[in-house]
Design a protein around this motif. Structure first.
Motif, PDB file in Angstrom:
ATOM      1  N   ASP A   1       0.804  -1.217   0.000  1.00  0.00           N
ATOM      2  CA  ASP A   1       0.000   0.000   0.000  1.00  0.00           C
ATOM      3  C   ASP A   1       0.841   1.272   0.000  1.00  0.00           C
ATOM      4  O   ASP A   1       0.311   2.377  -0.060  1.00  0.00           O
ATOM      5  N   ARG A   2       2.181   1.140   0.085  1.00  0.00           N
ATOM      6  CA  ARG A   2       3.072   2.296   0.059  1.00  0.00           C
ATOM      7  C   ARG A   2       4.312   1.952  -0.768  1.00  0.00           C
ATOM      8  O   ARG A   2       4.565   0.795  -1.080  1.00  0.00           O
ATOM      9  N   TRP A   3       5.079   2.979  -1.091  1.00  0.00           N
ATOM     10  CA  TRP A   3       6.350   2.746  -1.779  1.00  0.00           C
ATOM     11  C   TRP A   3       7.360   3.784  -1.336  1.00  0.00           C
ATOM     12  O   TRP A   3       6.989   4.872  -0.872  1.00  0.00           O
ATOM     13  N   THR A   4       8.635   3.453  -1.424  1.00  0.00           N
ATOM     14  CA  THR A   4       9.691   4.388  -1.027  1.00  0.00           C
ATOM     15  C   THR A   4       9.998   5.278  -2.224  1.00  0.00           C
ATOM     16  O   THR A   4      10.594   4.823  -3.205  1.00  0.00           O
ATOM     17  N   PHE A   5       9.605   6.503  -2.133  1.00  0.00           N
ATOM     18  CA  PHE A   5       9.685   7.421  -3.268  1.00  0.00           C
ATOM     19  C   PHE A   5      11.132   7.624  -3.717  1.00  0.00           C
ATOM     20  O   PHE A   5      12.048   7.757  -2.907  1.00  0.00           O
ATOM     21  N   ALA A   6      11.331   7.624  -5.028  1.00  0.00           N
ATOM     22  CA  ALA A   6      12.637   7.894  -5.626  1.00  0.00           C
ATOM     23  C   ALA A   6      12.430   8.755  -6.860  1.00  0.00           C
ATOM     24  O   ALA A   6      11.421   8.624  -7.558  1.00  0.00           O
ATOM     25  N   GLU A   7      13.367   9.652  -7.119  1.00  0.00           N
ATOM     26  CA  GLU A   7      13.320  10.425  -8.351  1.00  0.00           C
ATOM     27  C   GLU A   7      13.474   9.472  -9.531  1.00  0.00           C
ATOM     28  O   GLU A   7      14.255   8.522  -9.476  1.00  0.00           O
ATOM     29  N   TYR A   8      12.762   9.739 -10.601  1.00  0.00           N
ATOM     30  CA  TYR A   8      12.771   8.791 -11.706  1.00  0.00           C
ATOM     31  C   TYR A   8      14.112   8.742 -12.431  1.00  0.00           C
ATOM     32  O   TYR A   8      14.431   7.769 -13.104  1.00  0.00           O
ATOM     33  N   THR A   9      14.916   9.789 -12.276  1.00  0.00           N
ATOM     34  CA  THR A   9      16.236   9.790 -12.891  1.00  0.00           C
ATOM     35  C   THR A   9      17.294   9.171 -11.985  1.00  0.00           C
ATOM     36  O   THR A   9      18.422   8.962 -12.403  1.00  0.00           O
ATOM     37  N   ASP A  10      16.925   8.876 -10.734  1.00  0.00           N
ATOM     38  CA  ASP A  10      17.846   8.270  -9.766  1.00  0.00           C
ATOM     39  C   ASP A  10      17.042   7.289  -8.912  1.00  0.00           C
ATOM     40  O   ASP A  10      16.194   7.696  -8.125  1.00  0.00           O
TER      41      ASP A  10
ATOM     42  N   PRO B   1      15.974   5.577  -3.146  1.00  0.00           N
ATOM     43  CA  PRO B   1      14.925   6.287  -2.407  1.00  0.00           C
ATOM     44  C   PRO B   1      15.431   7.561  -1.752  1.00  0.00           C
ATOM     45  O   PRO B   1      16.576   7.627  -1.273  1.00  0.00           O
ATOM     46  N   THR B   2      14.574   8.561  -1.719  1.00  0.00           N
ATOM     47  CA  THR B   2      14.923   9.841  -1.100  1.00  0.00           C
ATOM     48  C   THR B   2      14.701   9.825   0.407  1.00  0.00           C
ATOM     49  O   THR B   2      15.125  10.745   1.109  1.00  0.00           O
ATOM     50  N   GLY B   3      13.992   8.815   0.902  1.00  0.00           N
ATOM     51  CA  GLY B   3      13.627   8.747   2.318  1.00  0.00           C
ATOM     52  C   GLY B   3      12.148   8.937   2.535  1.00  0.00           C
ATOM     53  O   GLY B   3      11.612   8.569   3.579  1.00  0.00           O
ATOM     54  N   ALA B   4      11.459   9.494   1.548  1.00  0.00           N
ATOM     55  CA  ALA B   4      10.013   9.690   1.654  1.00  0.00           C
ATOM     56  C   ALA B   4       9.283   8.376   1.382  1.00  0.00           C
ATOM     57  O   ALA B   4       9.700   7.586   0.522  1.00  0.00           O
ATOM     58  N   ILE B   5       8.200   8.146   2.111  1.00  0.00           N
ATOM     59  CA  ILE B   5       7.347   6.975   1.900  1.00  0.00           C
ATOM     60  C   ILE B   5       5.957   7.483   1.544  1.00  0.00           C
ATOM     61  O   ILE B   5       5.356   8.239   2.307  1.00  0.00           O
ATOM     62  N   ARG B   6       5.459   7.074   0.399  1.00  0.00           N
ATOM     63  CA  ARG B   6       4.183   7.592  -0.100  1.00  0.00           C
ATOM     64  C   ARG B   6       3.184   6.468  -0.328  1.00  0.00           C
ATOM     65  O   ARG B   6       3.564   5.329  -0.632  1.00  0.00           O
ATOM     66  N   GLY B   7       1.918   6.801  -0.211  1.00  0.00           N
ATOM     67  CA  GLY B   7       0.859   5.848  -0.516  1.00  0.00           C
ATOM     68  C   GLY B   7       0.746   5.618  -2.010  1.00  0.00           C
ATOM     69  O   GLY B   7       1.026   6.519  -2.816  1.00  0.00           O
ATOM     70  N   VAL B   8       0.335   4.417  -2.394  1.00  0.00           N
ATOM     71  CA  VAL B   8       0.225   4.095  -3.819  1.00  0.00           C
ATOM     72  C   VAL B   8      -1.127   4.487  -4.401  1.00  0.00           C
ATOM     73  O   VAL B   8      -1.289   4.531  -5.626  1.00  0.00           O
ATOM     74  N   GLY B   9      -2.106   4.753  -3.548  1.00  0.00           N
ATOM     75  CA  GLY B   9      -3.461   5.016  -4.006  1.00  0.00           C
ATOM     76  C   GLY B   9      -3.543   6.126  -5.042  1.00  0.00           C
ATOM     77  O   GLY B   9      -2.977   7.196  -4.865  1.00  0.00           O
ATOM     78  N   GLY B  10      -4.227   5.848  -6.155  1.00  0.00           N
ATOM     79  CA  GLY B  10      -4.428   6.847  -7.195  1.00  0.00           C
ATOM     80  C   GLY B  10      -3.231   7.081  -8.082  1.00  0.00           C
ATOM     81  O   GLY B  10      -3.221   8.022  -8.872  1.00  0.00           O
ATOM     82  N   THR B  11      -2.194   6.249  -7.966  1.00  0.00           N
ATOM     83  CA  THR B  11      -0.990   6.423  -8.772  1.00  0.00           C
ATOM     84  C   THR B  11      -0.704   5.162  -9.585  1.00  0.00           C
ATOM     85  O   THR B  11      -1.304   4.104  -9.373  1.00  0.00           O
ATOM     86  N   ILE B  12       0.251   5.269 -10.488  1.00  0.00           N
ATOM     87  CA  ILE B  12       0.647   4.127 -11.304  1.00  0.00           C
ATOM     88  C   ILE B  12       1.326   3.057 -10.460  1.00  0.00           C
ATOM     89  O   ILE B  12       1.495   1.911 -10.891  1.00  0.00           O
ATOM     90  N   MET B  13       1.693   3.412  -9.223  1.00  0.00           N
ATOM     91  CA  MET B  13       2.316   2.455  -8.317  1.00  0.00           C
ATOM     92  C   MET B  13       1.305   1.558  -7.609  1.00  0.00           C
ATOM     93  O   MET B  13       1.701   0.639  -6.881  1.00  0.00           O
ATOM     94  N   ASP B  14       0.040   1.803  -7.804  1.00  0.00           N
ATOM     95  CA  ASP B  14      -0.993   1.014  -7.137  1.00  0.00           C
ATOM     96  C   ASP B  14      -1.248  -0.278  -7.910  1.00  0.00           C
ATOM     97  O   ASP B  14      -1.948  -0.287  -8.922  1.00  0.00           O
ATOM     98  N   LEU B  15      -0.660  -1.364  -7.417  1.00  0.00           N
ATOM     99  CA  LEU B  15      -0.841  -2.675  -8.043  1.00  0.00           C
ATOM    100  C   LEU B  15      -1.558  -3.634  -7.098  1.00  0.00           C
ATOM    101  O   LEU B  15      -1.431  -4.852  -7.217  1.00  0.00           O
ATOM    102  N   ARG B  16      -2.309  -3.068  -6.164  1.00  0.00           N
ATOM    103  CA  ARG B  16      -3.046  -3.914  -5.232  1.00  0.00           C
ATOM    104  C   ARG B  16      -4.147  -4.678  -5.947  1.00  0.00           C
ATOM    105  O   ARG B  16      -4.437  -5.828  -5.622  1.00  0.00           O
TER     106      ARG B  16
END
Length: 439
Positions: free
Chosen positions: A242-251, A254-269
């Motif tokens: 339900d969450r992912w460790t956010f990373a810049e797409y060019t790097d 992870p930056t240290g931020a943890i974000r919810g996947v809801g409503g994003t392309i990262m939501d594979l639930r």
């Protein structure tokens, strides 16, 4: 070649996959020309090669798995589809020479460690002391540390033997190896069960505080290892995250931020076809991201992910006791091929009508074949088993592990292993058949 039949109706056959020179002798024959190391073949004379063992496990359901002692690598996984047709569903190579060549083999099918995934700038601090690890991400001029370095666990020869119904492999990583503090003794136990589970039990201990994060890097295409991007896109994937460790797409670190996947392309639930989401990941490179596994209240192993290829009916479920999982769709798979005096890049996408003429779509069976395709016409590929061309987005990997770069973020799960503690990772691949679409 020796075959063992255990009490759980699984046959294990021990053989020899190839020969490798001892580490101490290997180090002595390497030369440095100012830019890179190379091997002096003349110096091999008189050295005693060490056999690299292979182990073939087969159960009553015709599931066959081959592992070798080089990098504790899974070479092949063969099992029937819903029509009874058997295919090999993991990427790999036919010979030891390809497995031991880092220019050809980017951690395909092997153990990932001492620390899987990336560490920013290859720098870690343990008990107030800074350690500089090998920087090997994105080649020899890499910015970050990746999968234990240039000679990590997946690029070492492991001791191995058969123990009852299991194959046990061990490796002693010396203090200072790839820049890590402490000597680490690691054990990997492979066990195939009658109900089509491959259980991989990973344990490690250390002589002084260090970081340990071990996973396995098998790349799957349930339509067959040589089925290419067209069939990969027909896979349906779901992640229990339900969450992912956010990373810049060019790097990708992870930056240290943890974000919810809801409503994003990262939501594979909810299961999604890869063809509907790979291209939507920013930069169009597909997934190479760490997701946070939704924990179970009872602890222990939890359900991590499920993949299904509807046409063949083959299904894979993954279970683990780790907090994260790296989901990778092969966006960085690429290689080079020597042609005469020039090195050109190639693409193994068998679906590209514009790149290859009809007679060039046939599998390559001779690795010394000279290619004359121009650089403009031929993107990159890796030459794999039975002449298969492995290119971008031809396979996926589901790698349960700790969060990447966890050592540098206090709010990430701790990755430090101390003397007297035991690192434990229980990873399970469960193979099955789905006769109808219930996803």
């Amino acid at each position: 070649m020796v075959t063992y039949d255990c009490n759980c109706n699984v046959a294990i056959t021990e053989g020899i996959f190839g020969e490798y020179y001892a580490e101490s002798a290997k180090d002595k024959i390497r030369r440095y020309d100012g830019e890179e190391y190379y091997e002096d073949a003349e110096s091999n004379k008189g050295l005693q090669p060490i056999p690299v063992k292979s182990y073939t496990m087969i159960n009553k359901n015709r599931l066959e798995i081959v592992v070798i002692s080089w990098g504790a690598t899974i070479v092949s996984i063969k099992y029937p589809d819903k029509f009874g047709r058997i295919a090999d569903v993991v990427l790999g190579f036919d010979d030891l020479k390809s497995y031991t060549n880092p220019e050809i083999n980017p951690f395909i099918g092997c153990i990932l460690g001492r620390c899987a995934n990336r560490i920013r700038d290859g720098s870690i601090v343990i008990q107030g002391q800074t350690y500089q690890l090998t920087k090997n991400d994105l080649g020899k001029h890499g910015k970050h540390h990746l999968h234990g370095g240039t000679r990590g666990f997946g690029r070492r020869l492991w001791e191995s033997h058969i123990d009852g119904c299991s194959i046990v492999m061990t490796y002693m990583s010396e203090d200072g190896e790839e820049g890590y503090p402490g000597a680490v003794l690691s054990t990997v136990r492979f066990r195939l069960t009658p109900d089509n589970k491959l259980e991989i039990g990973i344990r490690a201990t250390t002589t002084s505080s260090t970081i340990v994060n071990i996973s396995h890097g098998s790349l799957f295409n349930l339509a067959g290892h040589d089925a290419g991007k067209k069939e990969l896109l027909k896979h349906k994937i779901s992640l229990n995250c339900d969450r992912w460790t956010f990373a810049e797409y060019t790097d990708p670190v992870p930056t240290g931020a943890i974000r919810g996947v809801g409503g994003t392309i990262m939501d594979l639930r909810v299961p999604k076809f890869l063809e509907n989401c790979i291209e939507k990941v920013p930069l169009g490179e597909g997934y190479d991201h760490n997701f946070c596994i939704t924990p179970s209240w009872h602890g222990g192993n939890v359900y991590v992910a499920r993949a299904v290829h509807l046409k063949s009916g083959r299904a894979l479920e993954v279970y683990s006791n780790q907090p994260g999982v790296q989901f990778y769709t092969g966006g960085r798979l690429r290689g080079t091929f020597e042609t005469g005096n020039d090195t050109v890049a190639h693409d193994n996408n068998p679906d590209s009508e514009e790149v290859f003429e009809e007679n060039e779509k046939e599998k390559v069976t001779d690795k010394t074949e000279q290619y004359t395709i121009s650089e403009r016409e031929s993107p990159e590929f890796i030459l794999g088993k039975q002449g298969a061309r492995y290119s971008k987005h031809c396979a996926f990997s589901i790698q349960p592990q700790n969060y990447p770069n966890a050592i540098n973020y206090s709010h990430f799960p701790c990755s430090i292993l101390r003397p007297g503690e035991i690192y434990s990772h229980d990873l399970i691949y469960k193979f099955g058949i789905q006769l109808a679409n219930f996803m």
